[in-house]
Scaffold this motif. Structure first.
Motif, PDB file in Angstrom:
ATOM      1  N   ASP A  82      -2.071   4.212  13.573  1.00 47.96           N
ATOM      2  CA  ASP A  82      -2.092   3.311  12.435  1.00 47.96           C
ATOM      3  C   ASP A  82      -0.645   2.961  12.114  1.00 47.96           C
ATOM      4  O   ASP A  82       0.104   3.785  11.577  1.00 47.96           O
ATOM      5  CB  ASP A  82      -2.759   3.984  11.236  1.00 47.96           C
TER       6      ASP A  82
ATOM      7  N   SER B 266       0.376   0.553  10.123  1.00 48.51           N
ATOM      8  CA  SER B 266       0.448  -0.312   8.944  1.00 48.51           C
ATOM      9  C   SER B 266       1.616   0.048   8.036  1.00 48.51           C
ATOM     10  O   SER B 266       2.009  -0.752   7.189  1.00 48.51           O
ATOM     11  CB  SER B 266      -0.865  -0.249   8.159  1.00 48.51           C
TER      12      SER B 266
ATOM     13  N   HIS C 237      -3.336  -0.295  17.903  1.00 45.42           N
ATOM     14  CA  HIS C 237      -3.212  -0.163  16.446  1.00 45.42           C
ATOM     15  C   HIS C 237      -4.576  -0.297  15.799  1.00 45.42           C
ATOM     16  O   HIS C 237      -5.331  -1.226  16.076  1.00 45.42           O
ATOM     17  CB  HIS C 237      -2.271  -1.241  15.905  1.00 45.42           C
TER      18      HIS C 237
ATOM     19  N   ALA D 259      -4.582  -1.504   8.717  1.00 43.23           N
ATOM     20  CA  ALA D 259      -4.192  -2.757   8.068  1.00 43.23           C
ATOM     21  C   ALA D 259      -3.149  -3.470   8.924  1.00 43.23           C
ATOM     22  O   ALA D 259      -2.531  -2.860   9.806  1.00 43.23           O
ATOM     23  CB  ALA D 259      -3.647  -2.455   6.672  1.00 43.23           C
TER      24      ALA D 259
ATOM     25  N   ILE E 246      -0.001  -4.891  10.758  1.00 43.20           N
ATOM     26  CA  ILE E 246       1.312  -4.281  10.976  1.00 43.20           C
ATOM     27  C   ILE E 246       2.379  -5.129  10.303  1.00 43.20           C
ATOM     28  O   ILE E 246       2.430  -6.346  10.499  1.00 43.20           O
ATOM     29  CB  ILE E 246       1.613  -4.174  12.484  1.00 43.20           C
TER      30      ILE E 246
ATOM     31  N   ASN F  45      -3.120  -6.364  18.538  1.00 42.78           N
ATOM     32  CA  ASN F  45      -3.061  -4.952  18.169  1.00 42.78           C
ATOM     33  C   ASN F  45      -3.123  -4.010  19.361  1.00 42.78           C
ATOM     34  O   ASN F  45      -3.562  -2.860  19.237  1.00 42.78           O
ATOM     35  CB  ASN F  45      -4.185  -4.600  17.177  1.00 42.78           C
TER      36      ASN F  45
ATOM     37  N   HIS G 180       5.262 -10.367   4.318  1.00 42.42           N
ATOM     38  CA  HIS G 180       4.774  -9.227   5.103  1.00 42.42           C
ATOM     39  C   HIS G 180       5.559  -9.018   6.383  1.00 42.42           C
ATOM     40  O   HIS G 180       5.931  -7.895   6.730  1.00 42.42           O
ATOM     41  CB  HIS G 180       3.287  -9.422   5.418  1.00 42.42           C
TER      42      HIS G 180
ATOM     43  N   HIS H 209       4.514  -2.184   2.234  1.00 41.06           N
ATOM     44  CA  HIS H 209       5.136  -1.252   3.189  1.00 41.06           C
ATOM     45  C   HIS H 209       6.593  -0.961   2.875  1.00 41.06           C
ATOM     46  O   HIS H 209       7.129   0.046   3.334  1.00 41.06           O
ATOM     47  CB  HIS H 209       5.014  -1.806   4.614  1.00 41.06           C
TER      48      HIS H 209
END
Length: 443
Positions: free
Chosen positions: A173, A175, A199, A202, A204, A230, A321, A348
């Motif tokens: 994961d 994320s 992955h 959520a 990346i 992913n 993001h 993040h």
């Protein structure tokens, strides 16, 4: 150092339009990836125009501890890769400092040497996520001891290398950080079966950094299959020795281009690449949307601020993001803007050098900003700002935010400006030198 003894630096304030041309240091992201790949390559190579900063010197020190040789004299760094059957004897210590790239990129390489390699760093680094990498390496065949001092999934930890890593397929994961993916890809070609990273979680963050990793691997002849979302599969094989010319650090351009916006002047960043995987390239679009004029010239990228400087800045509705490292500088500009802003997609960055969302809300608010901390971002509305102390939490990007506010608002004092040495040595002197009618400075 406690808050009571940490020095505060009076940030200079503009008294007119700044006109400047700047040459920035090299990219930390490219430098540290190039160093890792050079240390794992099939022959010596050179990292040209390497960034000399705390993070990159920590990376060089880490690779030297594993048995590579990184010569850091001059601006071009020669790297002699890890020898065949490299051994660290009675063990080695890797100092991660505050460098996430060292903490995450070096452990997979440590599995390729024989012996115990212990990782530790500055106190705050024990709060930064690394458990996904350690679990992935254990799944790929490495022995990891991360229960030291009762801190599973965090620093300090020890990688017990045997000289080979079986490799294979691993589900993670990522994320919390794109570096989880890059760390496995950078060393994956040297694993017996390569590595197939999948992955599950959520979206990346900061995907341009994964694209940077893939591009640099392919340049060295490594086969990477990223056709499926992913999933990244690196085939086993040699990593060719390739000299790397490091681009300017475009994320470090943020405060300098922001200075054009704040002052109503023009700042040109030399040697802005025509094509790049660096997240900082998004500044071109973000600053245009805030009311600046952005153009390419023969010398680089030129940004001209609104005629009335920061008072003419427009607010921004933006999902950051993929470019979260720009959030502190962008938030500072939004705090100065004449219309509301809403920055999203950056939960993040709570796991970066500090919880950047909480820190920005606290410190901008301390200076009078109308700012609301959201689960994944910030909401800002126009407000009259005032001078005061701006704390940085040992975070270089927070320092950038502080000096941007200080350029517009008199009386801002930025805590521990020396934290900028993480990616930009002697930043304070360089920054202060721009506050002249006309400037031309190089790092």
């Amino acid at each position: 150092m406690s808050a009571s003894t940490t020095p505060f630096w009076p940030a200079p304030t503009v008294d007119g339009a700044v006109e400047a041309v700047v040459t920035l240091p090299g990219s930390k992201s490219i430098t540290n990836r190039a160093l890792i790949l050079a240390a794992l390559a099939d022959g010596p190579s050179v990292v040209r125009r390497a960034l000399r900063s705390r993070d990159t010197l920590l990376m060089a020190g880490a690779l030297n501890a594993l048995g590579a040789r990184v010569e850091t004299d001059g601006e071009d760094w020669t790297v002699t890769p890890l020898p065949t059957n490299a051994s660290v004897g009675d063990g080695a210590l890797v100092d991660c400092g505050l460098a996430g790239t060292v903490m995450r990129f070096v452990p997979p390489a440590a599995g390729l040497v024989t012996g115990a390699v212990r990782f530790d760093g500055d106190p705050h680094m024990r709060n930064r996520p690394v458990g996904e990498i350690l679990d992935a390496l254990a799944a790929l065949g490495l022995e990891i001891d991360d229960a030291e001092e009762g801190s599973p999934g965090a620093l300090p930890f020890t990688v017990h290398g045997t000289g080979t890593v079986p490799g294979g397929t691993v589900v993670i994961d990522a994320s919390a950080s794109s570096q989880f993916v890059s760390a496995l890809l950078l060393a994956g070609a040297r694993f017996d079966s390569g590595v197939d990273v999948r992955h599950d979680g959520a979206p990346i963050p900061s995907l341009p950094h994964v694209e940077m990793t893939v591009t640099m691997l392919r340049r060295r002849g490594v086969a990477v299959d990223d056709a499926d979302a992913n999933r990244w599969a690196v085939s086993p094989g040699p990593i060719a020795a390739v000299d790397e010319v490091v681009e300017p650090d475009l994320s470090n351009a943020a405060p300098f281009l922001a200075l054009a916006a704040v002052s109503g002047g023009s700042v040109t960043v030399r040697d802005w690449p025509a094509a790049t995987t660096q997240a900082g390239d998004a500044l071109r679009d973000l600053l245009t949307r805030m009311g600046c004029t952005v153009s390419r010239t023969d010398g680089g990228l030129r940004v001209t601020g609104p005629a009335d400087g920061w008072r003419g800045l427009q607010g921004l509705q933006a999902d950051l993001h993929d470019v979260g490292e720009l959030a502190p500088a962008v938030a500072a500009l939004c705090a100065l803007a004449s219309t509301p802003s809403h920055l999203t997609g950056i939960a993040h960055i709570r796991g970066h050098e500090t919880d950047r969302l909480a820190a920005l809300a606290t410190e901008l608010g301390r200076l009078g900003a109308d700012v609301e901390e959201l689960p994944d971002g910030l909401r800002l509305a126009p407000a009259a700002l005032r001078g005061g102390r701006f704390r940085t939490y040992a975070d270089h990007r927070m320092a950038h935010a502080g000096v941007i506010i200080g350029a517009a608002i008199d009386g801002v004092e930025v805590e521990d400006i020396a934290t900028t040495s993480k990616t930009f040595p002697d930043f304070a002197t360089f920054w202060s030198g721009l506050f002249h009618p006309v400037g031309s400075l190089g790092a």
